[in-house]
Write an enzyme that holds these catalytic residues in place. Structure first.
Site, PDB file in Angstrom:
ATOM      1  CB  CYS A 121      -0.923  -0.034   1.263  1.00  0.00           C
ATOM      2  SG  CYS A 121      -2.078  -1.188   1.081  1.00  0.00           S
ATOM      3  CG  HIS A 260      -3.030   3.362   1.664  1.00  0.00           C
ATOM      4  ND1 HIS A 260      -3.550   2.941   0.506  1.00  0.00           N
ATOM      5  CD2 HIS A 260      -3.469   2.307   2.725  1.00  0.00           C
ATOM      6  CE1 HIS A 260      -3.834   1.746   0.624  1.00  0.00           C
ATOM      7  NE2 HIS A 260      -3.740   1.304   1.914  1.00  0.00           N
ATOM      8  CG  ASN A 290      -6.719  -0.805   0.915  1.00  0.00           C
ATOM      9  OD1 ASN A 290      -5.978  -0.240  -0.038  1.00  0.00           O
ATOM     10  ND2 ASN A 290      -6.141  -1.070   2.003  1.00  0.00           N
TER      11      ASN A 290
HETATM   12  O1  UT7 Z   1      -4.121  -1.122   3.618  1.00  0.00           O
HETATM   13  C1  UT7 Z   1      -3.174  -0.865   4.570  1.00  0.00           C
HETATM   14  C2  UT7 Z   1      -3.482  -1.881   5.609  1.00  0.00           C
HETATM   15  N1  UT7 Z   1      -4.862  -2.122   5.933  1.00  0.00           N
HETATM   16  C3  UT7 Z   1      -5.564  -1.294   6.882  1.00  0.00           C
HETATM   17  O2  UT7 Z   1      -4.971  -0.307   7.246  1.00  0.00           O
HETATM   18  C4  UT7 Z   1      -6.822  -1.833   7.609  1.00  0.00           C
HETATM   19  C5  UT7 Z   1      -6.553  -1.600   9.039  1.00  0.00           C
HETATM   20  N2  UT7 Z   1      -7.748  -1.842   9.727  1.00  0.00           N
HETATM   21  C6  UT7 Z   1      -9.047  -1.749   9.411  1.00  0.00           C
HETATM   22  O3  UT7 Z   1      -9.526  -0.788   8.755  1.00  0.00           O
HETATM   23  C7  UT7 Z   1     -10.026  -2.300  10.762  1.00  0.00           C
HETATM   24  O4  UT7 Z   1      -9.259  -2.939  11.510  1.00  0.00           O
HETATM   25  C8  UT7 Z   1     -11.130  -3.174  10.170  1.00  0.00           C
HETATM   26  C9  UT7 Z   1     -11.993  -2.494   8.962  1.00  0.00           C
HETATM   27  C10 UT7 Z   1     -10.331  -4.320   9.148  1.00  0.00           C
HETATM   28  C11 UT7 Z   1     -12.063  -3.903  11.089  1.00  0.00           C
HETATM   29  O5  UT7 Z   1     -12.558  -2.878  11.860  1.00  0.00           O
HETATM   30  P1  UT7 Z   1     -12.362  -2.889  13.510  1.00  0.00           P
HETATM   31  O6  UT7 Z   1     -13.037  -1.711  14.024  1.00  0.00           O
HETATM   32  O7  UT7 Z   1     -10.794  -2.876  13.817  1.00  0.00           O
HETATM   33  O8  UT7 Z   1     -13.046  -4.120  13.967  1.00  0.00           O
HETATM   34  P2  UT7 Z   1     -12.452  -5.228  14.690  1.00  0.00           P
HETATM   35  O9  UT7 Z   1     -11.742  -6.138  14.073  1.00  0.00           O
HETATM   36  O10 UT7 Z   1     -12.104  -4.893  16.204  1.00  0.00           O
HETATM   37  O11 UT7 Z   1     -14.150  -5.975  14.940  1.00  0.00           O
HETATM   38  C12 UT7 Z   1     -15.248  -5.492  15.909  1.00  0.00           C
HETATM   39  C13 UT7 Z   1     -16.374  -6.305  15.567  1.00  0.00           C
HETATM   40  C14 UT7 Z   1     -16.011  -7.834  16.123  1.00  0.00           C
HETATM   41  O12 UT7 Z   1     -17.176  -8.463  16.800  1.00  0.00           O
HETATM   42  P3  UT7 Z   1     -16.967  -8.682  18.229  1.00  0.00           P
HETATM   43  O13 UT7 Z   1     -15.943  -9.393  18.446  1.00  0.00           O
HETATM   44  O14 UT7 Z   1     -16.853  -7.131  18.791  1.00  0.00           O
HETATM   45  O15 UT7 Z   1     -18.417  -9.258  18.575  1.00  0.00           O
HETATM   46  C15 UT7 Z   1     -15.897  -8.390  14.626  1.00  0.00           C
HETATM   47  O16 UT7 Z   1     -16.120 -10.055  14.598  1.00  0.00           O
HETATM   48  O17 UT7 Z   1     -16.834  -6.546  14.451  1.00  0.00           O
HETATM   49  C16 UT7 Z   1     -16.730  -7.574  13.845  1.00  0.00           C
HETATM   50  N3  UT7 Z   1     -16.273  -7.646  12.277  1.00  0.00           N
HETATM   51  C17 UT7 Z   1     -17.572  -7.494  11.383  1.00  0.00           C
HETATM   52  N4  UT7 Z   1     -18.848  -7.177  11.612  1.00  0.00           N
HETATM   53  C18 UT7 Z   1     -19.628  -7.084  10.667  1.00  0.00           C
HETATM   54  C19 UT7 Z   1     -15.396  -7.563  11.602  1.00  0.00           C
HETATM   55  N5  UT7 Z   1     -15.626  -7.374  10.424  1.00  0.00           N
HETATM   56  C20 UT7 Z   1     -17.003  -7.313  10.379  1.00  0.00           C
HETATM   57  C21 UT7 Z   1     -17.710  -7.127   9.132  1.00  0.00           C
HETATM   58  N6  UT7 Z   1     -19.022  -7.245   9.417  1.00  0.00           N
HETATM   59  N7  UT7 Z   1     -17.064  -7.134   8.021  1.00  0.00           N
END
Ligand code: UT7
Length: 339
Positions: A121, A260, A290
């Site tokens: 990225c 990015h 992305n």
């Molecule tokens: O390109 C450069 C590198 N990439 C990035 O910079 C990506 C960086 N990361 C992110 O953008 C975020 O971490 C994500 C968008 C991938 C995930 O968002 P988050 O706010 O960090 O969510 P999380 O992984 O902490 O998950 C929170 C909750 C979890 O449920 P519980 O355990 O709280 O019940 C996940 O299981 O959201 C759940 N979850 C989802 N729910 C619905 C994770 N993905 C999804 C989804 N739909 N797609």
């Protein structure tokens, strides 16, 4: 008024942005379609990432998209020849050879220097630095810099942790030799890596360590989202500050932040850390997701098309990605009509 002739940069031969183009495949994958395929919702994806839809390349390859974006950037620059082509990608058409020579050939540029840069990225910022270095050193008078990725090929289509985030696309710019005080002259660069974080974001199989996947899952991108999120916020802010310092610009002088496009919450957090107003953030993530190495040039293109980025604006460009890698540069936006 200060110019980009900051200490250490006065008098050198600069790389000046003189062309801009992009390409997005026609198939739109929206959040509703994703929600029918996995346990997610339009509301979750929009609020957690800022993404409403992304494009999927289907039978087009990374080279195919790069050719379209490269052609548009050459048109924009009014050039039919450049001295070199640098392609930022981590999803090349083949493991070997690099994809850049194929892009050059398809553009009628056979014979020029052409090679790939892989910093995922951050790839476009690394490719810009490489191309700017070639121009400053007198190796090339003009360089086509393309960022293109087809991450739909390495993302598990059923994984709700990654599939909603990534999209396919390509963006390109043309750099020519010029003077450091010109609008469009790329300023100093700040580039970093931290290989200890490889497993935060990687594809286990396909390289020589595990040529063919032992488990099908090893063909797909693995991402520790939260850890990457935190690193992205911290590193892009840190690197933006470093490059501003090197350029001799105050944060208050910055008009636009083009980061990015990984998550709208990351862009907003970086702007806040830097002390920039929300309006300074250029964001097209809502419609493209992305797009990895294509992310920065596609955001620049969208900024120009939407009138959010205009000649004279002082712009900070910053990226963070797998590797881990990150980097930034600055420029005053030039008069450029997208091709
Ligand atoms: O390109 C450069 C590198 N990439 C990035 O910079 C990506 C960086 N990361 C992110 O953008 C975020 O971490 C994500 C968008 C991938 C995930 O968002 P988050 O706010 O960090 O969510 P999380 O992984 O902490 O998950 C929170 C909750 C979890 O449920 P519980 O355990 O709280 O019940 C996940 O299981 O959201 C759940 N979850 C989802 N729910 C619905 C994770 N993905 C999804 C989804 N739909 N797609």
């Amino acid at each position: 008024m200060r110019t980009q002739d900051a200490p250490g940069f006065a008098g050198r031969r600069a790389a000046v942005l003189c062309g801009l183009g992009g390409y997005l495949p026609s198939r739109v994958l929206d959040n509703a379609e994703l929600s029918g395929r996995m346990d997610t919702s339009d509301e979750w994806i929009r609020t957690r990432t800022g993404i409403a839809e992304r494009r999927i390349a289907d039978d087009m390859s990374t080279v195919d998209m790069a050719v379209e974006a490269g052609r548009a950037a050459l048109n924009s620059a009014g050039l039919d020849r450049v001295d070199a082509l640098v392609l930022a990608t981590s999803t090349p058409d083949y493991v070997c050879p690099a994809s850049a020579p194929q892009v050059a050939a398809a553009l009628g540029l056979s014979g020029i220097a052409a090679f790939d840069v892989n910093a995922v990225c951050s790839g476009f910022v690394y490719a810009l630095a490489t191309a700017a270095g070639m121009i400053s050193a007198g190796i090339s008078g003009s360089v086509l810099v393309v960022g293109a990725d087809k991450f739909s090929a390495v993302v598990d289509p059923g994984d709700r942790g990654t599939a909603p985030i990534f999209g396919d696309g390509a963006g390109a710019i043309v750099l020519r030799a010029g003077a450091p005080a010109e609008d469009g002259a790329l300023g100093p660069f700040d580039l970093h890596s931290e290989g200890e974080g490889t497993d935060l974001l990687y594809v286990p199989a396909g390289g020589v360590r595990q040529r063919f996947a032992a488990e099908e899952q090893d063909n797909f991108l693995v991402m520790q989202g939260q850890k990457v999120f935190r690193q992205a916020c911290a590193r892009m802010a840190e690197s933006s500050r470093a490059v501003l310092d090197r350029a001799g610009w105050d944060v208050a002088e910055v008009d636009r932040f083009v980061g990015h496009q990984a998550n709208i919450r990351i862009l907003d957090a970086v702007a806040k850390k830097l002390g920039l107003p929300a309006e300074a953030v250029v964001a097209n993530i809502g419609t493209v997701g992305n797009t990895v190495a294509a992310s920065v040039p596609l955001a620049l293109l969208d900024g120009v098309k939407e009138g959010h980025l205009v000649p004279g604006h002082r712009v900070v460009v910053s990226a963070f990605g797998a590797g881990l890698t990150w980097g930034s540069t600055v420029l005053r936006w030039p008069e450029v009509t997208p091709g």
